[in-house]
Design a protein around this motif. Structure first.
Motif, PDB file in Angstrom:
ATOM      1  N   ILE A  60      -8.638  10.836  -1.010  1.00  0.00           N
ATOM      2  CA  ILE A  60      -7.364  10.497  -1.659  1.00  0.00           C
ATOM      3  C   ILE A  60      -7.238   8.974  -1.768  1.00  0.00           C
ATOM      4  O   ILE A  60      -6.827   8.442  -2.804  1.00  0.00           O
ATOM      5  CB  ILE A  60      -6.172  11.117  -0.895  1.00  0.00           C
ATOM      6  CG1 ILE A  60      -6.213  12.642  -1.030  1.00  0.00           C
ATOM      7  CG2 ILE A  60      -4.844  10.536  -1.379  1.00  0.00           C
ATOM      8  CD1 ILE A  60      -5.262  13.376  -0.104  1.00  0.00           C
ATOM      9  N   PHE A  61      -7.622   8.284  -0.712  1.00  0.00           N
ATOM     10  CA  PHE A  61      -7.639   6.820  -0.717  1.00  0.00           C
ATOM     11  C   PHE A  61      -8.501   6.305  -1.873  1.00  0.00           C
ATOM     12  O   PHE A  61      -8.080   5.426  -2.633  1.00  0.00           O
ATOM     13  CB  PHE A  61      -8.146   6.316   0.641  1.00  0.00           C
ATOM     14  CG  PHE A  61      -8.641   4.910   0.639  1.00  0.00           C
ATOM     15  CD1 PHE A  61      -7.759   3.849   0.565  1.00  0.00           C
ATOM     16  CD2 PHE A  61     -10.001   4.648   0.721  1.00  0.00           C
ATOM     17  CE1 PHE A  61      -8.224   2.541   0.567  1.00  0.00           C
ATOM     18  CE2 PHE A  61     -10.473   3.355   0.730  1.00  0.00           C
ATOM     19  CZ  PHE A  61      -9.585   2.297   0.649  1.00  0.00           C
ATOM     20  N   HIS A  62      -9.702   6.858  -2.027  1.00  0.00           N
ATOM     21  CA  HIS A  62     -10.588   6.441  -3.120  1.00  0.00           C
ATOM     22  C   HIS A  62      -9.952   6.711  -4.485  1.00  0.00           C
ATOM     23  O   HIS A  62     -10.024   5.876  -5.390  1.00  0.00           O
ATOM     24  CB  HIS A  62     -11.928   7.175  -3.038  1.00  0.00           C
ATOM     25  CG  HIS A  62     -12.859   6.643  -2.015  1.00  0.00           C
ATOM     26  ND1 HIS A  62     -14.043   7.269  -1.706  1.00  0.00           N
ATOM     27  CD2 HIS A  62     -12.818   5.542  -1.216  1.00  0.00           C
ATOM     28  CE1 HIS A  62     -14.679   6.589  -0.767  1.00  0.00           C
ATOM     29  NE2 HIS A  62     -13.946   5.538  -0.457  1.00  0.00           N
ATOM     30  N   MET A  63      -9.327   7.871  -4.634  1.00  0.00           N
ATOM     31  CA  MET A  63      -8.710   8.218  -5.920  1.00  0.00           C
ATOM     32  C   MET A  63      -7.535   7.297  -6.249  1.00  0.00           C
ATOM     33  O   MET A  63      -7.370   6.876  -7.397  1.00  0.00           O
ATOM     34  CB  MET A  63      -8.286   9.676  -5.922  1.00  0.00           C
ATOM     35  CG  MET A  63      -9.463  10.624  -6.003  1.00  0.00           C
ATOM     36  SD  MET A  63      -8.952  12.325  -6.156  1.00  0.00           S
ATOM     37  CE  MET A  63      -9.389  12.946  -4.553  1.00  0.00           C
ATOM     38  N   LEU A  64      -6.733   6.982  -5.249  1.00  0.00           N
ATOM     39  CA  LEU A  64      -5.613   6.060  -5.463  1.00  0.00           C
ATOM     40  C   LEU A  64      -6.119   4.665  -5.834  1.00  0.00           C
ATOM     41  O   LEU A  64      -5.556   4.009  -6.719  1.00  0.00           O
ATOM     42  CB  LEU A  64      -4.729   5.996  -4.214  1.00  0.00           C
ATOM     43  CG  LEU A  64      -3.928   7.258  -3.892  1.00  0.00           C
ATOM     44  CD1 LEU A  64      -3.355   7.175  -2.472  1.00  0.00           C
ATOM     45  CD2 LEU A  64      -2.823   7.474  -4.902  1.00  0.00           C
ATOM     46  N   MET A  65      -7.173   4.235  -5.168  1.00  0.00           N
ATOM     47  CA  MET A  65      -7.763   2.934  -5.490  1.00  0.00           C
ATOM     48  C   MET A  65      -8.292   2.920  -6.920  1.00  0.00           C
ATOM     49  O   MET A  65      -8.152   1.914  -7.627  1.00  0.00           O
ATOM     50  CB  MET A  65      -8.899   2.595  -4.512  1.00  0.00           C
ATOM     51  CG  MET A  65      -8.442   2.124  -3.155  1.00  0.00           C
ATOM     52  SD  MET A  65      -7.500   0.589  -3.191  1.00  0.00           S
ATOM     53  CE  MET A  65      -8.695  -0.571  -3.805  1.00  0.00           C
ATOM     54  N   THR A  66      -8.866   4.027  -7.354  1.00  0.00           N
ATOM     55  CA  THR A  66      -9.390   4.111  -8.722  1.00  0.00           C
ATOM     56  C   THR A  66      -8.258   3.930  -9.732  1.00  0.00           C
ATOM     57  O   THR A  66      -8.383   3.145 -10.679  1.00  0.00           O
ATOM     58  CB  THR A  66     -10.090   5.472  -8.939  1.00  0.00           C
ATOM     59  OG1 THR A  66     -11.201   5.569  -8.035  1.00  0.00           O
ATOM     60  CG2 THR A  66     -10.582   5.616 -10.366  1.00  0.00           C
ATOM     61  N   TYR A  67      -7.171   4.631  -9.519  1.00  0.00           N
ATOM     62  CA  TYR A  67      -6.040   4.517 -10.436  1.00  0.00           C
ATOM     63  C   TYR A  67      -5.463   3.102 -10.409  1.00  0.00           C
ATOM     64  O   TYR A  67      -5.110   2.541 -11.450  1.00  0.00           O
ATOM     65  CB  TYR A  67      -4.958   5.548 -10.100  1.00  0.00           C
ATOM     66  CG  TYR A  67      -3.881   5.604 -11.136  1.00  0.00           C
ATOM     67  CD1 TYR A  67      -4.106   6.221 -12.364  1.00  0.00           C
ATOM     68  CD2 TYR A  67      -2.642   5.019 -10.912  1.00  0.00           C
ATOM     69  CE1 TYR A  67      -3.119   6.249 -13.340  1.00  0.00           C
ATOM     70  CE2 TYR A  67      -1.653   5.044 -11.881  1.00  0.00           C
ATOM     71  CZ  TYR A  67      -1.894   5.663 -13.086  1.00  0.00           C
ATOM     72  OH  TYR A  67      -0.921   5.676 -14.054  1.00  0.00           O
ATOM     73  N   LEU A 123     -16.452   3.814 -10.779  1.00  0.00           N
ATOM     74  CA  LEU A 123     -17.212   3.450 -11.977  1.00  0.00           C
ATOM     75  C   LEU A 123     -16.384   3.632 -13.254  1.00  0.00           C
ATOM     76  O   LEU A 123     -16.616   2.937 -14.238  1.00  0.00           O
ATOM     77  CB  LEU A 123     -18.504   4.262 -12.056  1.00  0.00           C
ATOM     78  CG  LEU A 123     -19.510   3.979 -10.945  1.00  0.00           C
ATOM     79  CD1 LEU A 123     -20.681   4.957 -11.026  1.00  0.00           C
ATOM     80  CD2 LEU A 123     -19.999   2.540 -11.001  1.00  0.00           C
ATOM     81  N   PHE A 124     -15.418   4.550 -13.249  1.00  0.00           N
ATOM     82  CA  PHE A 124     -14.592   4.764 -14.444  1.00  0.00           C
ATOM     83  C   PHE A 124     -13.787   3.516 -14.821  1.00  0.00           C
ATOM     84  O   PHE A 124     -13.874   3.050 -15.965  1.00  0.00           O
ATOM     85  CB  PHE A 124     -13.695   5.991 -14.289  1.00  0.00           C
ATOM     86  CG  PHE A 124     -14.450   7.283 -14.253  1.00  0.00           C
ATOM     87  CD1 PHE A 124     -15.154   7.733 -15.357  1.00  0.00           C
ATOM     88  CD2 PHE A 124     -14.474   8.046 -13.096  1.00  0.00           C
ATOM     89  CE1 PHE A 124     -15.864   8.933 -15.324  1.00  0.00           C
ATOM     90  CE2 PHE A 124     -15.182   9.236 -13.046  1.00  0.00           C
ATOM     91  CZ  PHE A 124     -15.877   9.687 -14.167  1.00  0.00           C
ATOM     92  N   PRO A 125     -13.008   2.932 -13.902  1.00  0.00           N
ATOM     93  CA  PRO A 125     -12.318   1.693 -14.278  1.00  0.00           C
ATOM     94  C   PRO A 125     -13.298   0.546 -14.533  1.00  0.00           C
ATOM     95  O   PRO A 125     -13.023  -0.329 -15.358  1.00  0.00           O
ATOM     96  CB  PRO A 125     -11.390   1.398 -13.100  1.00  0.00           C
ATOM     97  CG  PRO A 125     -11.919   2.186 -11.973  1.00  0.00           C
ATOM     98  CD  PRO A 125     -12.608   3.380 -12.561  1.00  0.00           C
ATOM     99  N   CYS A 126     -14.429   0.581 -13.865  1.00  0.00           N
ATOM    100  CA  CYS A 126     -15.449  -0.440 -14.078  1.00  0.00           C
ATOM    101  C   CYS A 126     -15.916  -0.428 -15.532  1.00  0.00           C
ATOM    102  O   CYS A 126     -15.936  -1.469 -16.203  1.00  0.00           O
ATOM    103  CB  CYS A 126     -16.614  -0.172 -13.126  1.00  0.00           C
ATOM    104  SG  CYS A 126     -18.063  -1.152 -13.472  1.00  0.00           S
ATOM    105  N   PHE A 127     -16.276   0.735 -16.053  1.00  0.00           N
ATOM    106  CA  PHE A 127     -16.744   0.834 -17.439  1.00  0.00           C
ATOM    107  C   PHE A 127     -15.609   0.554 -18.431  1.00  0.00           C
ATOM    108  O   PHE A 127     -15.839  -0.003 -19.506  1.00  0.00           O
ATOM    109  CB  PHE A 127     -17.390   2.187 -17.693  1.00  0.00           C
ATOM    110  CG  PHE A 127     -18.660   2.387 -16.902  1.00  0.00           C
ATOM    111  CD1 PHE A 127     -19.578   1.357 -16.747  1.00  0.00           C
ATOM    112  CD2 PHE A 127     -18.929   3.598 -16.299  1.00  0.00           C
ATOM    113  CE1 PHE A 127     -20.740   1.525 -16.011  1.00  0.00           C
ATOM    114  CE2 PHE A 127     -20.090   3.780 -15.559  1.00  0.00           C
ATOM    115  CZ  PHE A 127     -21.003   2.741 -15.412  1.00  0.00           C
TER     116      PHE A 127
END
Length: 159
Positions: free
Chosen positions: A140-147, A40-44
């Motif tokens: 970790i996968f989710h966090m890398l995808m977020t970045y 949601l962070f990159p989304c917003f």
């Protein structure tokens, strides 16, 4: 990938009514609910800069993922997450290839793409081997995808 989607649809047809078997306990999946919400962070960020089409894509990915991990069972929510996440992955890689031009972002994006493959594969391997730490690598996968999403959105803003 298309073959995998068809295999999932066939399995889904066989398991859709069997929503009693849990994939993992809540003590593990609650962390995946949290890490899924990181999308949601990159989304917003994208909404703020009017990159609506891409923000909508990852917003939906986040909601679908949260909805699945909140009660991780073999049912339609799992198959929706598996299929949609693969679609978003293809969209993200394609968008990254087309729009990331800044050299440092390219290096980071490709390194992270490699780490994304590694962390996802490791989480699957550990899950199959019944290692209770599998979810850490999926987080970790989710966090890398977020970045990675931040890099892609930033590149879309610059273009």
């Amino acid at each position: 990938m298309i073959k995998d989607i068809f295999i999932l649809l066939i399995k889904m047809d066989n398991n859709i009514n069997n929503c009693e078997d849990y994939i993992a306990p809540w003590k593990q999946t609650k962390y995946l609910v949290l890490s899924s919400s990181f999308f949601l962070f990159p989304c917003f960020y994208g909404y703020y800069y009017k990159v609506y089409w891409y923000s909508n894509t990852i917003f939906l990915a986040s909601i679908i993922s949260i909805n699945y991990w909140r009660d991780a069972k073999y049912c339609w929510r799992r198959y929706l997450d598996l299929i949609y996440s693969k679609i978003v992955f293809v969209i993200s890689v394609t968008t990254g290839i087309m729009y990331i031009k800044y050299y440092l972002h390219l290096i980071i994006a490709y390194v992270f793409l490699f780490l994304i493959f590694c962390s996802y594969s490791l989480s699957e391997l550990l899950y199959c081997r019944k290692n209770n730490n599998w979810y850490v690598y999926h987080m970790i996968f989710h966090m890398l995808m977020t970045y990675e999403q931040f890099i892609i959105i930033n590149s879309l803003i610059e273009n």
